[in-house]
Design a protein around this motif. Sequence first.
Motif, PDB file in Angstrom:
ATOM      1  N   THR A 175       0.843  -1.197   0.000  1.00 17.94           N
ATOM      2  CA  THR A 175       0.000   0.000   0.000  1.00 17.94           C
ATOM      3  C   THR A 175       0.875   1.242   0.000  1.00 17.94           C
ATOM      4  OG1 THR A 175      -1.721  -1.141   1.250  1.00 17.94           O
ATOM      5  CG2 THR A 175      -1.782   1.265   1.278  1.00 17.94           C
ATOM      6  N   ASN A 179      -2.824  -1.112  -3.285  1.00 19.61           N
ATOM      7  CA  ASN A 179      -3.789  -0.138  -2.790  1.00 19.61           C
ATOM      8  C   ASN A 179      -3.126   1.212  -2.579  1.00 19.61           C
ATOM      9  OD1 ASN A 179      -6.285  -1.801  -2.251  1.00 19.61           O
ATOM     10  ND2 ASN A 179      -4.717  -2.973  -1.147  1.00 19.61           N
ATOM     11  N   ASN A 227      -9.310   0.524  -5.677  1.00 19.23           N
ATOM     12  CA  ASN A 227      -8.123   0.410  -4.822  1.00 19.23           C
ATOM     13  C   ASN A 227      -7.583   1.770  -4.390  1.00 19.23           C
ATOM     14  OD1 ASN A 227      -7.031   1.247  -7.243  1.00 19.23           O
ATOM     15  ND2 ASN A 227      -5.205  -0.052  -7.074  1.00 19.23           N
ATOM     16  N   ILE A 268      -8.453  -2.420   4.007  1.00 18.80           N
ATOM     17  CA  ILE A 268      -7.385  -2.947   3.143  1.00 18.80           C
ATOM     18  C   ILE A 268      -6.895  -4.303   3.684  1.00 18.80           C
ATOM     19  CG2 ILE A 268      -5.005  -2.579   2.364  1.00 18.80           C
ATOM     20  CD1 ILE A 268      -5.699   0.432   2.218  1.00 18.80           C
TER      21      ILE A 268
END
Lengths: 400, 538, 404
Positions: free
Chosen positions: C5, C298, C367, C401
């Motif tokens: 992420t 993400n 995302n 997430i």
Amino acid sequence: MKQYSEHNFEQCTKCTVCTVYCPVAAVNPLYPGPKQAGPDGERLRLKGVAYYDPAIEMCLNCKRCEVACPSEVRIGDIIHSARIKHSTKRPGLREFTLANTDLVGSVATVVAPVVNATLGLKPVRKVVEGVMKIDHRRIFPKYAFGTFEGWLKGQRKAQALYAKQLAYFHGCYVNYNNPDLGKAFVKVANALGYGVQLLEKEKCCGVALISNGFVEQAKKQAKTNIKSITKATEQKLKVVATSSTCTFTLRDEYDHLLGLDNSAIRDNIDLATRFIYELLADGNQRLEFKSDAPHLRVAYHSACHMERMGWTKYSIELLKLIPNVELVQLESQCCGIAGTYGFKKENYETSQNIGEPLFKAIEASECDVVSTDCETCKWQIEMSTSKRVLHPIEILASYL
Amino acid sequence: MNNQYDVIIVGGGATGAGVARDCALRGIRALLIERADIATGATGRNHGLLHSGARYAVNDRESAEECIKENMILRRIASHCVEDTGGLFITLPEDSLEFQAKFIDACRAAGIGAEAIDPKQALALEPSVNPTLIGAVKVPDGSIDPFRLTAANVLDAQLHGAKVLTYTLVEQLIIESGKVVGVKTLNTLTGERGEYRAQITVNACGIWGRDLAAKAGVTINMLPAKGALLVFGHRVNNVVINRCRKPADADILVPGDSITVIGTTSSKVPFDQCDNMVVTADEVDLLLREGCMLAPALEHTRILRAYAGVRPLVASDDDPSGRSVSRGIVVLDHATRDGVDGFITITGGKLMTYRLMAEWTVDLICKKLGVAVGCTTAVAPLPGSAEAEKVSKSCKCSVHCVSAKASVENRHGERAKDIDNSTAAKRALVCECEQVSVGEVEYAVNCLGVKNLIDLRRRTRVGMGTCQGELCAARAASVMSEVAGKSAAEAKADLKSFIGERWKGMSAVAWGDTLREGELLSWLYDGVCDLSNLKEQK
Amino acid sequence: MRYDTVIIGGGLSALMCGIELARNGKRAALVAAGQSTMNFSSASFGLYNAPEPLKAIAQLPQSHPYAKVGVEQVEALAGVATEIFNIAGISTVGSAERNHKVITPVGQMRECWLSIDGVVSAQDDKLDFNSAALFVPEGFLDIYTSFITSALQQMGVMTSLCHFSLPELVVRRNNPTEMRSVSVARALDKEENLRALASIIVREAGDAEVVLLPATLGFAQNDVRERLERMTDRRVLMIPTLPPSVEGVKAERALRRAFEKMGGAIFAGHTATSYQTDENGEIVSVTTSKDVTLMAENFVLATGSFIGRGLEADRQGVCEPLFGSDIIGATSPLTDIDIYSPQPFMGCGVDVDEQFHILKQGKSVDNLYACGSILGGYNPVKEGCGAGVAIITALSVAQTIINR
């Protein structure tokens, strides 16, 4: 949308956060601090030269204020541009000697053993302090016997055999003081299938000239470099440098401080660790590491200009790829040397005080060796701690 | 009797302060009464342009001649308030060069040095000027700081025996047998009432003079004309830039101290709005659009704030724009005009002619009082402007930092030597943008009649810089509370109102960096400090 | 460079999100364009301006970020936040059940959820001490002494005042500007200075129950207040200062260190300037002002409001400059002329769905999430919930997430 002022200093909201992260303000109570010296002062200086405060010359141009600034104010550039424009200080013999790294280097490398031995002598260092106002406690980097350029010229045929080629901006330090780093870079590049060439003509990047007040000479040398790099760019040769400060100067200071247009070549100038990491990260390139390499605990120090370039992670990730290297990331802070700044007698205390927390962190890290992409940080750390300092490329090369 | 004077002057703008000074210099005992702080009306709400008179040369020769004469006088007597920037009148492709020729002739006829220069020369002289210009004329314009000018007049009046009351409202004129013999007042800070008597009362209230005259049963026909202006974050230009055409909206760009001002608009407003000027989005648009014609860099320059003033025009015709009204000086002797003795109104005119207006008024006063002393204000330098050239060498005020020293000398001229910056604590800067030290704050409170933070701003530029007080307001409030002996409650209320006043000017131009600054201001003072929940103090 | 992420932002929200992800085994990177507004905060975190914040939060309209999280979840995440502060070594007091009050730099008492341990605070308006000695460094302009002493006196605390000086501070004050909270704090990092201060306190504090100092107790070191308490055998409390606030700077530093220790990466001084998408419109990577491209599964946008340049305003309106997200709350005019009235611009922000996916032209991007003050639909100043929304929405996004 065009929301923000084109006058960069006006983007400052006076949040004053830069003053927290200025290494000079932290230890030197005379320095006006980045906010006053930078955006505040710039606005006042528009009223006239009477508002120029020579105290801003205490800035060591580390640019940590710029990294801290949430408003993208180029504080360090503002301070140094003002200094270039208004400073009445005339550089002297000391500045000439410190700034002309290539001229001094080319003489010294011929008689290196003598120079090294002489500069190592205490009485000589006292004389150097008396005459040159260079602090006697400062240890000079040793000069090599013979230049890197000379060595690489001898390798020309061997290097030409590689299908892929790159041009290496070695910088004065590799050329005169530490050709071994250059040789290590050539070894790594070769292992990745790249032959290494010199630029048609390489001059000192000029960072020391700029900070010592030789702006016109810096511009002259910069133009030579821009010309050489332009030629390399036209030949589709990537230009790679091992020194973070050389890289930063070529990419950013030429435009921001010298007002020279380098936009056509900027993207073609890369830092060695970034260049190599990206080759490896693609997955198409691999390096064969020694299977019996010893364990090494490496503490990585992020140099100021490395931090300003924003490329610290490349060196760290590259070091992490080496089997048996255990990496400790030191908290990013200035070591205090700032190129030639720490050499000057009047800056010695400030310089060492700035570096103190870093030196302590290094000793506490229990590392075998410190690694950094900047040569002047290396001198400072080696002088001020018990540790040896290696460039990430040197460590990488020793594992191949 | 303590409350007996020769002359009471109502209105502490440049004109009122000028009258008080002129009286004091001629040995007339004067009392100056101002309902708020000095220079709060039209005086402090204009360009700060030291007119050469060129702007009026074509249409109003009399004003032009007055301007150039006063211009030369002010350069001498108020050198610390004046900056000799020079001025340019530029002709753009859409303007006519024929007008330029007419303009130069008119200037010369009025005694104004006007020299046509090559557009390239103009660009070299002032790099921010619109590069598409086709013509340029150099004139002796400059900039003048109206706050400093008024404060210096007040200070000199006091030094020569005049008394000054600020935050004092004239509630009533005392009229005895058809003659104005004094005023009844209310101190708006303490609530105290007072009574002062004098042979002559002068109405120098600007647009508010209509109301004072009404208290004497006298009618003056005035036309409030609003003029809006924008302050840019730094000195964009070093030379005044004007448009060489028939005077119109937003065609003057003036560098003043650390900023640049564009103005003005012109619109008729009702009297009830004179106390609450709000700059509209349309006015901002117009100022920006026209300003960018003078200096294209303005499009991307941070705007600090917007403000507006009201011109005290005496209506001579019904022109709604208020522009073709003569800016001539109007002295009304109400004894001859309306049969009200002891009452004089001085109005019309402009900042540039404040001294001349005062001279004419005091001449009339002298005639009435039988005083035979001539006017010396055209030659006697104001405090701060004496021996200006020697200031920086002889100035004893020791300020550690070069820019702080330059700033304090710039603001106070040779009077800077009276500012005690002898210790580190006094040299400490309260306002960093404009370099105002603790010592300067003390001086302003002790010697320049500062009652609150907004007054302090007018005397010292506290909070006039980039951050509009974001960094320094609480510091200044705290220092003020100690120096002026204010209670914590009063000082906090003052802080709250100062932040409110700063935001008022910012909100009309709150986008880009100004909105960011505003958000920080709101977070800090409404959020972190919790000032909106400050309990109202009595 | 590749991460699980990438969080664009470096402030309270970004750090909270990053830490929550990192401690759940995700590789997270922060793109931090300079130091964050945490540096300006005065060492306290508000959840909502109401004596019982959770009760008030339960009543909020659906457009409010808290309503998207849901009050039960807000309560749970408030607990997670306290845990994270603890892990980072930031010792806080307070609970989400019931607000306490902290003193502001000008001596007002203001509602708050968590405050840094050691700041003058109270349940309601009653302080738990009756006498105090306030120690102020000579020449230090960033504490408003009379505001503080009069506020304390109004709350029934007998307060004595003592100006003190130390040789190092005298030297500092010789500089017209650079005697700031941080420089005082740096001086007090040094043992000899702290000892000198301690002996002044012992000498001057009389029988005051507590010793008060501006919040300048140590910069590099975190235990200066406790050490001073031991040296003086007194309770030592702090008065917050305006920015940069030492406690704010230290809190940000502690969170950054914790995040990096968990393996998180911080790209300091980078501004995300462009992004790349795949054929489904999902984000593949962002590129920064330093020519670094970061790839991830993400992306979280936590760039803050106008001050952090997450939102930009020009004469025409408001936009979110990186992704061009949909904007809510951009009214005209953006401001109210009275600064103490609710400012319309405070309610501006990017439009998100119930899981905080960013909407672009009305469609959510799978995302791409937003958290913190870049969100719209609430007024951080008037509701006293700037820190709370930053923290709660960040943790909510992190959990989405993690569970994905």
